[in-house]
Write an enzyme that holds these catalytic residues in place. Structure first.
Site, PDB file in Angstrom:
ATOM      1  N   TRP A  74       0.833  -1.211   0.000  1.00 45.72           N
ATOM      2  CA  TRP A  74       0.000   0.000   0.000  1.00 45.72           C
ATOM      3  C   TRP A  74       0.859   1.248   0.000  1.00 45.72           C
ATOM      4  O   TRP A  74       0.525   2.254  -0.642  1.00 45.72           O
ATOM      5  CB  TRP A  74      -0.979  -0.003   1.166  1.00 45.72           C
ATOM      6  CG  TRP A  74      -1.959  -1.129   1.054  1.00 45.72           C
ATOM      7  CD1 TRP A  74      -2.041  -2.233   1.849  1.00 45.72           C
ATOM      8  CD2 TRP A  74      -2.959  -1.311   0.033  1.00 45.72           C
ATOM      9  NE1 TRP A  74      -3.028  -3.067   1.399  1.00 45.72           N
ATOM     10  CE2 TRP A  74      -3.609  -2.531   0.298  1.00 45.72           C
ATOM     11  CE3 TRP A  74      -3.370  -0.560  -1.077  1.00 45.72           C
ATOM     12  CZ2 TRP A  74      -4.641  -3.022  -0.501  1.00 45.72           C
ATOM     13  CZ3 TRP A  74      -4.408  -1.047  -1.871  1.00 45.72           C
ATOM     14  CH2 TRP A  74      -5.024  -2.253  -1.582  1.00 45.72           C
ATOM     15  N   LYS A  76     -12.494  -1.539   7.709  1.00 46.68           N
ATOM     16  CA  LYS A  76     -11.832  -2.518   8.589  1.00 46.68           C
ATOM     17  C   LYS A  76     -12.258  -2.266  10.040  1.00 46.68           C
ATOM     18  O   LYS A  76     -12.970  -3.054  10.621  1.00 46.68           O
ATOM     19  CB  LYS A  76     -10.325  -2.425   8.427  1.00 46.68           C
ATOM     20  CG  LYS A  76      -9.902  -2.783   6.994  1.00 46.68           C
ATOM     21  CD  LYS A  76      -8.562  -2.247   6.667  1.00 46.68           C
ATOM     22  CE  LYS A  76      -8.305  -2.149   5.189  1.00 46.68           C
ATOM     23  NZ  LYS A  76      -8.434  -3.387   4.430  1.00 46.68           N
ATOM     24  N   ASP A  81      -1.407   6.800   6.348  1.00 46.56           N
ATOM     25  CA  ASP A  81      -2.465   5.894   5.940  1.00 46.56           C
ATOM     26  C   ASP A  81      -2.717   4.967   7.125  1.00 46.56           C
ATOM     27  O   ASP A  81      -1.879   4.137   7.460  1.00 46.56           O
ATOM     28  CB  ASP A  81      -1.998   5.105   4.701  1.00 46.56           C
ATOM     29  CG  ASP A  81      -3.009   4.039   4.266  1.00 46.56           C
ATOM     30  OD1 ASP A  81      -4.051   3.882   4.931  1.00 46.56           O
ATOM     31  OD2 ASP A  81      -2.737   3.368   3.246  1.00 46.56           O
TER      32      ASP A  81
HETATM   33  N1  PMP Z   1      -4.145   1.306   2.546  1.00 46.63           N
HETATM   34  C1  PMP Z   1      -4.170   0.217   3.324  1.00 46.63           C
HETATM   35  C2  PMP Z   1      -3.191   0.109   4.455  1.00 46.63           C
HETATM   36  C3  PMP Z   1      -5.086  -0.812   3.061  1.00 46.63           C
HETATM   37  O1  PMP Z   1      -5.104  -1.902   3.818  1.00 46.63           O
HETATM   38  C4  PMP Z   1      -5.995  -0.664   1.982  1.00 46.63           C
HETATM   39  C5  PMP Z   1      -7.047  -1.690   1.674  1.00 46.63           C
HETATM   40  N2  PMP Z   1      -6.865  -2.941   2.091  1.00 46.63           N
HETATM   41  C6  PMP Z   1      -5.913   0.485   1.199  1.00 46.63           C
HETATM   42  C7  PMP Z   1      -4.996   1.446   1.516  1.00 46.63           C
HETATM   43  C8  PMP Z   1      -6.826   0.694   0.030  1.00 46.63           C
HETATM   44  O2  PMP Z   1      -8.072   0.999   0.524  1.00 46.63           O
HETATM   45  P1  PMP Z   1      -9.356   1.202  -0.394  1.00 46.63           P
HETATM   46  O3  PMP Z   1      -9.725  -0.157  -0.877  1.00 46.63           O
HETATM   47  O4  PMP Z   1     -10.343   1.791   0.563  1.00 46.63           O
HETATM   48  O5  PMP Z   1      -9.000   2.131  -1.494  1.00 46.63           O
END
Ligand code: PMP
Length: 367
Positions: A109, A201, A177
């Site tokens: 991510w 989450k 994030d």
């Molecule tokens: N950042 C992290 C740390 C994540 O775990 C996730 C999704 N698993 C995301 C970003 C992306 O999130 P989204 O699907 O809401 O765009």
């Protein structure tokens, strides 16, 4: 009428969307039929009306209350587009040609955030743990003097690492994030200038993204952006510039109320530690069978517990056996394989004991 959850619940170890508190589901179910005595479903109410107004205001206030932040200093926002849109919005708003932002590369991510930032300015990778398959959180940061900001991913959902605390000695704005660990730990949230998190989450359903931004940082944002991509637009409109994800905001409000009923974020953290310890202890007890992905114990995530079988051929068998015990969602992310047990705030303690017991039974059977 209050709803009730009568289904036989599985142990949902999914990384997200993920398990929510049963009391929240019951209340949300009832609100889908009728919210208050409005004669309408929560799905039918206007976002500019007397039913929704207090829901929106209370959810905004609760975000700051739970994080221990002050409304004179911080502005909470409810946006769309997932955490992934924040990968772009952060640099769009705070980076420009000729400027540098520092990013820490802790996995999948973080890399996505880095790739988007490169479209808007210079990116300096202040540290990376790619040399050891992202199995730890790098401590020595090579920071750029006068960087526009430093970006970290506090919990790495796929790899299973977590920053034990915010990085030290950072003199530039800190952006994080927190998609997979917001509201999970009693951190010093005021160390951060911008926090973002997809809700699905620890905070609510998919479809709403939480952003908390320090007002003095917001004041430094770039202008000339499309309205929907500018934090200033949403801050000015208190997240009502356009139609917000009404149902998502409503459920986030219920989750925050639940967190406060549990005793707040400190009590939640204590429970999360207890839960994660049960599973990590079981993994560490059978080293011939299981290999935790994160060896540096201080960096192990409380939320996403990642491990591999020493004999990968046993993994499908392990997952089948888990399913027979009503444990679902344990397959590791497709990019890294292995097993991942996600145990977010609402995941029950009994489920952690159930997994620990199964880890022991499986290890004995296949010794
Ligand atoms: N950042 C992290 C740390 C994540 O775990 C996730 C999704 N698993 C995301 C970003 C992306 O999130 P989204 O699907 O809401 O765009």
């Amino acid at each position: 009428m209050k709803g009730s959850i009568t289904m036989k619940r599985i142990y949902n170890f999914s990384a997200g969307p993920a398990v929510l508190p049963e009391s929240v589901l019951a209340e949300a179910a009832a609100a889908v039929r009728e919210i208050g005595d409005s004669g309408m479903s929560i799905l039918e109410v206007s976002h500019r009306g007397k039913v929704y107004d207090p829901i929106h205001e209370e959810a905004s206030a609760a975000i700051l209350r739970v994080l221990g932040l002050d409304e004179t200093e911080y502005q909470p926002l409810f946006l769309g587009g997932g955490a992934s849109l924040q990968f772009a919005m952060v640099p769009m708003n705070f980076l420009a040609d000729g400027q540098t932002a520092d990013y820490v590369d802790t996995g999948t991510w973080a890399i996505k955030a880095i790739d988007d930032a490169k479209l808007y300015g210079q990116v300096n990778i202040a540290a990376s743990s790619s040399n050891k398959r992202y199995s730890y959180v790098p401590r020595n940061l090579k920071l750029t003097p006068n960087a526009r900001y430093l970006h970290i991913t506090t919990n790495n959902t796929i790899e299973g690492t977590e920053w034990p605390a915010p990085p030290k000695a950072v003199s530039v704005p800190l952006v994080a994030d927190m998609s997979s660990d917001i509201f999970a730990r009693d951190l010093n949230y005021s160390a951060y200038d911008l926090i973002y998190a997809g809700a699905q989450k620890n905070a609510g359903p998919a479809g709403v993204t939480l952003v908390v931004i320090r007002k003095s940082f917001l004041a430094q944002a770039n202008s000339g952006l499309p309205a929907m991509l500018s934090y200033a637009t949403h801050a000015k409109g208190k997240s009502l510039y356009n139609t917000p994800p009404v149902f998502g905001v409503y459920v986030v409000g219920l989750v925050l109320k639940w967190i406060e009923e549990q005793g707040g974020i400190a009590a939640i953290e204590a429970r999360n530690r207890e839960k994660a310890d049960i599973i990590y202890a079981a993994l560490d007890e059978f080293p011939h069978m299981y290999e935790p992905a994160v060896t540096q114990k201080s960096d192990r995530s409380l939320m996403n517990i990642t491990f591999r079988m020493r004999n990968p051929d046993l993994e499908p068998l392990f997952l089948d056996g888990a399913r027979e015990r009503r444990m679902e969602g344990l397959k590791g992310h497709r990019s890294v394989g292995g097993i991942r047990a996600s145990v977010y705030n609402a995941f029950p303690l009994e489920g952690c004991y159930a997994l620990a017991e199964y880890l022991g039974v499986f290890a004995a059977r296949h010794a």
